[in-house]
Motif scaffolding. Structure first.
Motif, PDB file in Angstrom:
ATOM      1  N   VAL A  13      81.348  21.847  35.853  1.00 43.13           N
ATOM      2  CA  VAL A  13      79.910  21.592  35.811  1.00 43.13           C
ATOM      3  C   VAL A  13      79.709  20.082  35.800  1.00 43.13           C
ATOM      4  O   VAL A  13      80.580  19.331  35.363  1.00 43.13           O
ATOM      5  N   GLY A  14      78.560  19.628  36.286  1.00 43.56           N
ATOM      6  CA  GLY A  14      78.362  18.186  36.337  1.00 43.56           C
ATOM      7  C   GLY A  14      76.919  17.777  36.486  1.00 43.56           C
ATOM      8  O   GLY A  14      76.011  18.605  36.602  1.00 43.56           O
ATOM      9  N   GLY A  15      76.704  16.454  36.492  1.00 41.50           N
ATOM     10  CA  GLY A  15      75.374  15.871  36.627  1.00 41.50           C
ATOM     11  C   GLY A  15      74.652  15.810  35.308  1.00 41.50           C
ATOM     12  O   GLY A  15      75.246  15.782  34.239  1.00 41.50           O
ATOM     13  N   GLY A  16      73.336  15.796  35.366  1.00 40.73           N
ATOM     14  CA  GLY A  16      72.525  15.876  34.162  1.00 40.73           C
ATOM     15  C   GLY A  16      72.076  14.556  33.595  1.00 40.73           C
ATOM     16  O   GLY A  16      71.016  14.464  33.004  1.00 40.73           O
ATOM     17  N   LYS A  17      72.888  13.521  33.737  1.00 40.27           N
ATOM     18  CA  LYS A  17      72.549  12.198  33.195  1.00 40.27           C
ATOM     19  C   LYS A  17      72.205  12.246  31.714  1.00 40.27           C
ATOM     20  O   LYS A  17      71.385  11.479  31.221  1.00 40.27           O
ATOM     21  N   ASP A  18      72.795  13.197  30.976  1.00 41.41           N
ATOM     22  CA  ASP A  18      72.587  13.279  29.534  1.00 41.41           C
ATOM     23  C   ASP A  18      71.121  13.460  29.158  1.00 41.41           C
ATOM     24  O   ASP A  18      70.647  12.947  28.155  1.00 41.41           O
TER      25      ASP A  18
ATOM     26  N   SER B  11      72.453  21.564  30.668  1.00 39.08           N
ATOM     27  CA  SER B  11      72.845  22.477  29.591  1.00 39.08           C
ATOM     28  C   SER B  11      73.994  21.927  28.771  1.00 39.08           C
ATOM     29  O   SER B  11      74.462  22.562  27.840  1.00 39.08           O
ATOM     30  N   TYR B  12      74.489  20.755  29.102  1.00 37.53           N
ATOM     31  CA  TYR B  12      75.567  20.130  28.340  1.00 37.53           C
ATOM     32  C   TYR B  12      75.230  18.660  28.125  1.00 37.53           C
ATOM     33  O   TYR B  12      74.300  18.118  28.727  1.00 37.53           O
ATOM     34  N   LYS B  13      75.967  17.979  27.259  1.00 40.19           N
ATOM     35  CA  LYS B  13      75.580  16.650  26.816  1.00 40.19           C
ATOM     36  C   LYS B  13      76.093  15.538  27.710  1.00 40.19           C
ATOM     37  O   LYS B  13      75.507  14.470  27.775  1.00 40.19           O
ATOM     38  N   GLY B  14      77.217  15.753  28.397  1.00 40.77           N
ATOM     39  CA  GLY B  14      77.734  14.688  29.244  1.00 40.77           C
ATOM     40  C   GLY B  14      78.266  13.523  28.434  1.00 40.77           C
ATOM     41  O   GLY B  14      78.410  13.584  27.218  1.00 40.77           O
TER      42      GLY B  14
ATOM     43  N   SER C  62      76.362  10.078  35.924  1.00 43.01           N
ATOM     44  CA  SER C  62      76.784  11.415  36.311  1.00 43.01           C
ATOM     45  C   SER C  62      78.140  11.690  35.691  1.00 43.01           C
ATOM     46  O   SER C  62      78.952  10.785  35.507  1.00 43.01           O
ATOM     47  N   THR C  63      78.391  12.928  35.351  1.00 44.83           N
ATOM     48  CA  THR C  63      79.662  13.285  34.750  1.00 44.83           C
ATOM     49  C   THR C  63      80.058  14.678  35.202  1.00 44.83           C
ATOM     50  O   THR C  63      79.207  15.528  35.464  1.00 44.83           O
ATOM     51  N   THR C  64      81.354  14.911  35.321  1.00 41.66           N
ATOM     52  CA  THR C  64      81.881  16.212  35.691  1.00 41.66           C
ATOM     53  C   THR C  64      82.840  16.678  34.606  1.00 41.66           C
ATOM     54  O   THR C  64      83.672  15.908  34.146  1.00 41.66           O
TER      55      THR C  64
ATOM     56  N   THR D  70      71.942  18.655  38.491  1.00 45.22           N
ATOM     57  CA  THR D  70      73.075  19.365  37.902  1.00 45.22           C
ATOM     58  C   THR D  70      73.786  20.121  39.023  1.00 45.22           C
ATOM     59  O   THR D  70      73.188  20.456  40.047  1.00 45.22           O
ATOM     60  N   TYR D  71      75.065  20.408  38.808  1.00 49.42           N
ATOM     61  CA  TYR D  71      75.819  21.178  39.798  1.00 49.42           C
ATOM     62  C   TYR D  71      76.961  21.896  39.103  1.00 49.42           C
ATOM     63  O   TYR D  71      77.411  21.508  38.018  1.00 49.42           O
TER      64      TYR D  71
END
Length: 361
Positions: free
Chosen positions: A33-38, A44-47, A52-54, A352-353
């Motif tokens: 899962v990835g993206g979101g920029k916190d 749905s996650y904090k990163g 961007s984070t995966t 998100t991805y």
């Protein structure tokens, strides 16, 4: 809410009572899962705070349903989910979720627990109408998603009555104010005497021109408690109705299965507040539209939703794809994009991805 069909295994027991059984079902996920920029409410996650984070994601849910029948023919039972609670940020502990107890008979079904309220029960959200699914919940975490109307405005313990007659369905529900508000810093009790919430909804299913159609109409009332309340992700982005605000919700949905591979869904809801101070005393309208297509083992889905307010608009869309491998396993992929216009996040865009395998047991 996300709906998954599970294969089941039943253990049957009889010890001085008629027809009781326990059924187990479950699913597991693995992938990235990835993206979101916190950004709260979008991801749905904090990163890790970067643009961007995966991350790896593995998750599972075990559902247990116990049911029985009285000598007079009343059915009763309980259901509960055991699932990991920290993925994908860490390997999480197992927690209980969606616990519910029910009793059913000719009079209908009465259910109490962490369940959908009447409106969410009888109305069909666009992601469910078109069968969208991803391991990152991309179809439900974007800023334009409306997931539960006024449910959870109190302690999320809901009592619901359901009755079906022919092609019609009816539900009525109530969520009580438990008056247990506490200051998170001092631990001091805070006065919270909001009115109890309630909801009424009906649904109707029919066939027309070769298509299976579903219609839903509902009304819900709530009063905002300590911390205020707003629908969907609006509160996360700086707009919330204050404590004591009474909110009337009217919602309608239409879903269609054209029996040629295409499915569609439409949602509309209006949130009409009565704010004590008059601040943000404006309606919020929500619209959502979804379209799905399935051919052989491949399923595709696209959905869009928007909250239209005077203070901050939020909209988002999601694309999903799934390929059925057979035996309960599927490869699934998802992508979402969110745009929020309002104080602190004006003109920001968030994504998100996810990609992975889901296994149903």
């Amino acid at each position: 809410m996300k709906k998954v069909l599970f294969a089941t295994t039943a253990l049957v027991a009889s010890a001085g009572f008629a027809a009781a059984d326990i059924t187990f079902s479950g699913n597991a996920e693995m992938g990235i899962v990835g993206g979101g920029k916190d950004v709260p409410g979008v991801s749905s996650y904090k990163g890790n705070g970067d643009d961007s984070t995966t991350e790896f994601n593995n998750d599972f849910t075990l559902t247990v349903v116990g049911s029985g029948q009285t000598d007079s023919g009343l059915s009763f039972g309980i259901s509960v989910d055991f699932s990991t609670d920290a993925e994908p940020d860490a390997n999480g502990n197992v927690s209980l979720d969606n616990e519910a107890v029910f009793i059913s008979g000719d009079f209908g079904t009465l259910t109490l627990g962490e369940i959908d309220g009447a409106v969410d029960k009888q109305l069909t959200e666009v992601n469910n109408a078109i069968g969208q699914y991803s391991i990152g919940d991309d179809e439900t975490v974007h800023a334009g998603f409306q997931g539960s109307y006024g449910d959870g405005a109190y302690d999320n313990q809901i009592l619901r009555y359901d009755y079906a007659f022919g092609d019609f369905g009816f539900s009525a529900s109530m969520e009580l104010n438990d008056d247990k508000a506490v200051n998170p810093t001092t631990g001091a009790r805070i006065e919270n005497n909001a009115d109890n919430g309630y909801a009424l909804a009906i649904s109707y299913k029919t066939e027309m021109g070769g298509a299976n159609l579903g219609f839903g109409l509902g009304y819900q009332y709530l009063e905002a408690g300590v911390g205020g309340w707003a629908p969907g992700n609006i509160k996360t982005y700086g707009v919330a109705w204050e404590q004591g605000t009474e909110v009337d919700i009217i919602a309608a949905t239409v879903s269609a299965d054209f029996n040629n591979g295409f499915t569609a869904g439409f949602e509309y809801s209006n949130y009409d507040p009565d704010v004590p101070s008059g601040r943000y005393d404006n309606d919020i309208d929500h619209y959502a539209l979804g379209l799905g297509y399935s051919v052989n083992a491949l399923s595709l889905g696209a959905s869009y939703g928007k909250f239209d307010t005077d203070g901050a608009d939020a909209d988002g869309w999601a694309l999903t794809a799934a390929y059925d491998l057979g035996g309960g396993a599927s490869v699934v992929a998802g992508y979402s994009d969110s745009d929020i216009n309002g104080a602190g996040v004006d003109n920001n865009d968030y994504e998100t991805y996810s990609l992975g395998v889901v296994m149903n047991f």
